[in-house]
Design a protein around this motif. Sequence first.
Motif, PDB file in Angstrom:
ATOM      1  N   SER A 174       0.821  -1.216   0.000  1.00 53.04           N
ATOM      2  CA  SER A 174       0.000   0.000   0.000  1.00 53.04           C
ATOM      3  C   SER A 174       0.854   1.265   0.000  1.00 53.04           C
ATOM      4  O   SER A 174       0.371   2.354  -0.344  1.00 53.04           O
ATOM      5  CB  SER A 174      -0.926   0.011   1.223  1.00 53.04           C
ATOM      6  OG  SER A 174      -0.174   0.156   2.437  1.00 53.04           O
ATOM      7  N   GLN A 175       2.102   1.120   0.367  1.00 52.81           N
ATOM      8  CA  GLN A 175       3.005   2.279   0.434  1.00 52.81           C
ATOM      9  C   GLN A 175       3.799   2.482  -0.847  1.00 52.81           C
ATOM     10  O   GLN A 175       4.068   3.620  -1.245  1.00 52.81           O
ATOM     11  CB  GLN A 175       3.980   2.113   1.604  1.00 52.81           C
ATOM     12  CG  GLN A 175       3.364   2.217   2.978  1.00 52.81           C
ATOM     13  CD  GLN A 175       4.414   2.049   4.070  1.00 52.81           C
ATOM     14  OE1 GLN A 175       4.990   0.979   4.239  1.00 52.81           O
ATOM     15  NE2 GLN A 175       4.663   3.122   4.795  1.00 52.81           N
ATOM     16  N   TYR A 176       4.206   1.366  -1.490  1.00 53.03           N
ATOM     17  CA  TYR A 176       5.123   1.466  -2.622  1.00 53.03           C
ATOM     18  C   TYR A 176       4.632   0.612  -3.785  1.00 53.03           C
ATOM     19  O   TYR A 176       4.138  -0.497  -3.589  1.00 53.03           O
ATOM     20  CB  TYR A 176       6.532   1.038  -2.206  1.00 53.03           C
ATOM     21  CG  TYR A 176       7.044   1.805  -1.011  1.00 53.03           C
ATOM     22  CD1 TYR A 176       7.392   3.138  -1.121  1.00 53.03           C
ATOM     23  CD2 TYR A 176       7.130   1.194   0.243  1.00 53.03           C
ATOM     24  CE1 TYR A 176       7.840   3.860  -0.014  1.00 53.03           C
ATOM     25  CE2 TYR A 176       7.582   1.900   1.350  1.00 53.03           C
ATOM     26  CZ  TYR A 176       7.934   3.229   1.213  1.00 53.03           C
ATOM     27  OH  TYR A 176       8.362   3.929   2.309  1.00 53.03           O
ATOM     28  N   ASN A 177       4.811   1.123  -4.980  1.00 53.36           N
ATOM     29  CA  ASN A 177       4.345   0.449  -6.187  1.00 53.36           C
ATOM     30  C   ASN A 177       5.392  -0.556  -6.671  1.00 53.36           C
ATOM     31  O   ASN A 177       6.090  -0.322  -7.664  1.00 53.36           O
ATOM     32  CB  ASN A 177       4.044   1.486  -7.278  1.00 53.36           C
ATOM     33  CG  ASN A 177       3.451   0.857  -8.521  1.00 53.36           C
ATOM     34  OD1 ASN A 177       2.796  -0.190  -8.442  1.00 53.36           O
ATOM     35  ND2 ASN A 177       3.682   1.480  -9.667  1.00 53.36           N
ATOM     36  N   VAL A 178       5.496  -1.661  -5.940  1.00 54.21           N
ATOM     37  CA  VAL A 178       6.428  -2.717  -6.309  1.00 54.21           C
ATOM     38  C   VAL A 178       5.696  -4.062  -6.277  1.00 54.21           C
ATOM     39  O   VAL A 178       4.632  -4.193  -5.670  1.00 54.21           O
ATOM     40  CB  VAL A 178       7.649  -2.771  -5.351  1.00 54.21           C
ATOM     41  CG1 VAL A 178       8.452  -1.479  -5.431  1.00 54.21           C
ATOM     42  CG2 VAL A 178       7.198  -3.052  -3.910  1.00 54.21           C
ATOM     43  N   LYS A 179       6.289  -5.055  -6.938  1.00 50.53           N
ATOM     44  CA  LYS A 179       5.741  -6.405  -6.893  1.00 50.53           C
ATOM     45  C   LYS A 179       6.212  -7.082  -5.604  1.00 50.53           C
ATOM     46  O   LYS A 179       7.368  -6.944  -5.219  1.00 50.53           O
ATOM     47  CB  LYS A 179       6.206  -7.216  -8.100  1.00 50.53           C
ATOM     48  CG  LYS A 179       5.759  -6.660  -9.440  1.00 50.53           C
ATOM     49  CD  LYS A 179       6.364  -7.462 -10.579  1.00 50.53           C
ATOM     50  CE  LYS A 179       5.983  -6.870 -11.925  1.00 50.53           C
ATOM     51  NZ  LYS A 179       6.635  -7.614 -13.046  1.00 50.53           N
ATOM     52  N   ILE A 180       5.311  -7.821  -4.969  1.00 51.77           N
ATOM     53  CA  ILE A 180       5.670  -8.520  -3.730  1.00 51.77           C
ATOM     54  C   ILE A 180       5.128  -9.948  -3.779  1.00 51.77           C
ATOM     55  O   ILE A 180       3.940 -10.160  -4.034  1.00 51.77           O
ATOM     56  CB  ILE A 180       5.122  -7.801  -2.476  1.00 51.77           C
ATOM     57  CG1 ILE A 180       5.563  -6.339  -2.443  1.00 51.77           C
ATOM     58  CG2 ILE A 180       5.587  -8.527  -1.213  1.00 51.77           C
ATOM     59  CD1 ILE A 180       5.012  -5.555  -1.263  1.00 51.77           C
ATOM     60  N   LYS A 181       5.999 -10.881  -3.540  1.00 47.61           N
ATOM     61  CA  LYS A 181       5.631 -12.297  -3.435  1.00 47.61           C
ATOM     62  C   LYS A 181       6.031 -12.756  -2.039  1.00 47.61           C
ATOM     63  O   LYS A 181       7.004 -12.261  -1.470  1.00 47.61           O
ATOM     64  CB  LYS A 181       6.384 -13.110  -4.492  1.00 47.61           C
ATOM     65  CG  LYS A 181       6.174 -14.627  -4.416  1.00 47.61           C
ATOM     66  CD  LYS A 181       7.031 -15.339  -5.452  1.00 47.61           C
ATOM     67  CE  LYS A 181       6.946 -16.852  -5.317  1.00 47.61           C
ATOM     68  NZ  LYS A 181       5.614 -17.400  -5.624  1.00 47.61           N
ATOM     69  N   TRP A 182       5.266 -13.680  -1.457  1.00 42.87           N
ATOM     70  CA  TRP A 182       5.641 -14.191  -0.143  1.00 42.87           C
ATOM     71  C   TRP A 182       5.719 -15.705  -0.167  1.00 42.87           C
ATOM     72  O   TRP A 182       5.034 -16.376  -0.940  1.00 42.87           O
ATOM     73  CB  TRP A 182       4.718 -13.700   0.962  1.00 42.87           C
ATOM     74  CG  TRP A 182       3.251 -13.854   0.733  1.00 42.87           C
ATOM     75  CD1 TRP A 182       2.392 -12.911   0.274  1.00 42.87           C
ATOM     76  CD2 TRP A 182       2.454 -15.023   0.988  1.00 42.87           C
ATOM     77  NE1 TRP A 182       1.111 -13.399   0.209  1.00 42.87           N
ATOM     78  CE2 TRP A 182       1.115 -14.693   0.649  1.00 42.87           C
ATOM     79  CE3 TRP A 182       2.723 -16.291   1.478  1.00 42.87           C
ATOM     80  CZ2 TRP A 182       0.058 -15.590   0.769  1.00 42.87           C
ATOM     81  CZ3 TRP A 182       1.679 -17.207   1.608  1.00 42.87           C
ATOM     82  CH2 TRP A 182       0.373 -16.857   1.257  1.00 42.87           C
ATOM     83  N   ILE A 183       6.601 -16.232   0.693  1.00 39.41           N
ATOM     84  CA  ILE A 183       6.828 -17.673   0.791  1.00 39.41           C
ATOM     85  C   ILE A 183       6.785 -18.074   2.260  1.00 39.41           C
ATOM     86  O   ILE A 183       7.509 -17.509   3.083  1.00 39.41           O
ATOM     87  CB  ILE A 183       8.195 -18.079   0.208  1.00 39.41           C
ATOM     88  CG1 ILE A 183       8.304 -17.660  -1.271  1.00 39.41           C
ATOM     89  CG2 ILE A 183       8.430 -19.584   0.349  1.00 39.41           C
ATOM     90  CD1 ILE A 183       9.694 -17.885  -1.860  1.00 39.41           C
ATOM     91  N   VAL A 184       5.937 -19.031   2.582  1.00 36.41           N
ATOM     92  CA  VAL A 184       5.893 -19.561   3.947  1.00 36.41           C
ATOM     93  C   VAL A 184       6.995 -20.607   4.089  1.00 36.41           C
ATOM     94  O   VAL A 184       7.043 -21.580   3.334  1.00 36.41           O
ATOM     95  CB  VAL A 184       4.520 -20.202   4.250  1.00 36.41           C
ATOM     96  CG1 VAL A 184       4.532 -20.822   5.643  1.00 36.41           C
ATOM     97  CG2 VAL A 184       3.412 -19.165   4.134  1.00 36.41           C
ATOM     98  N   ALA A 185       7.886 -20.412   5.051  1.00 37.22           N
ATOM     99  CA  ALA A 185       8.970 -21.357   5.278  1.00 37.22           C
ATOM    100  C   ALA A 185       9.441 -21.257   6.721  1.00 37.22           C
ATOM    101  O   ALA A 185       9.804 -20.174   7.186  1.00 37.22           O
ATOM    102  CB  ALA A 185      10.147 -21.089   4.331  1.00 37.22           C
ATOM    103  N   ASP A 186       9.427 -22.363   7.420  1.00 39.16           N
ATOM    104  CA  ASP A 186       9.928 -22.432   8.793  1.00 39.16           C
ATOM    105  C   ASP A 186      11.330 -23.028   8.755  1.00 39.16           C
ATOM    106  O   ASP A 186      11.501 -24.233   8.595  1.00 39.16           O
ATOM    107  CB  ASP A 186       9.001 -23.301   9.646  1.00 39.16           C
ATOM    108  CG  ASP A 186       9.419 -23.340  11.108  1.00 39.16           C
ATOM    109  OD1 ASP A 186      10.482 -22.773  11.437  1.00 39.16           O
ATOM    110  OD2 ASP A 186       8.695 -23.947  11.914  1.00 39.16           O
TER     111      ASP A 186
END
Length: 316
Positions: A94-106
Amino acid sequence: MGLIYIVGSLSIAAFLYENLKSLFSIIKSVVEPFFRPNLPKTLAEKFGNWAVVTGATDGIGKEYARELARQGLNLVLVSRKEEKLIAVTNEIGSQYNVKIKWIVADFAKGREVYAHIEKELNGIEVGILVNNVGTIHDPESLDKVSEDMLWDLLTVNVGSVTMLTRKILPQMISRRKGAIVNLGSSSELQPHPNLTAYAATKKFVTHFTKGLEYEVAEHNIHVQLVMPAFVATNMNSYSDKVRQGGLLFPNAYSYARSAVFTLGKTSETNGFWVHGLQYALMKLFPMEIRTYFVYQLFKRMRIEAMEHRLKNQKLS
């Protein structure tokens, strides 16, 4: 007298170089663009458009990711809790116009998580890898730290920085471009009684990073060791004084802004000017004295942590 003068001068010169090289490198990097205007001006130009940040949902990792996004880099956020990853993704997005991907990893699960991360990163050219994830326990003597906690310390603090670097390094080498940032700790400077295993893992990070720096220099890959002192984050929740922040204890936002500024400018930094001064002053004393000082400090912090736990138990 002549020999004493020479030895003394060499000792002073070596000390000043060892402790001020990071500062000199940053000054050089600020001035250099005026004389070499064709140098890459942004982190994306220097290293690539994507940054992977581990331990990205709290503390330094979260704020480091935010600062990279502010500078226009796309992000891959890696952490163990999906709900927190989604929240941080929405917040930074919401702050910056960038692509974001997330990965769940323990990372505490060990070897099994890396194949999953590698699969999720397929097709992404990683320009910057930030090995930030780490774990710590409240100050305590080794015999009272659970074996599960000790395994997690070794698996997360040593395993993650080694194995994730090994997974991503080949693509950087093939492109002859990239940066690897390893979050160590000022605790590597001497043994830390009552945080004995933790400090030992951070000494590993120091040696691993400095060795890797030489290995990959010929491939045009930048390797940086970041060694913070106390930062007001949840990792230091056992100490109310640290968590309150102050001149000696910057918050994660201020620390990350300062640390990211040094990226590409120096291969070794404490990340924040006060921490740099603390580190340099500690190095003036022999290791035995430093270790004794830390022992006394963390003996008090051990008591503070015990009182903190008892207080929380009464409230719950």
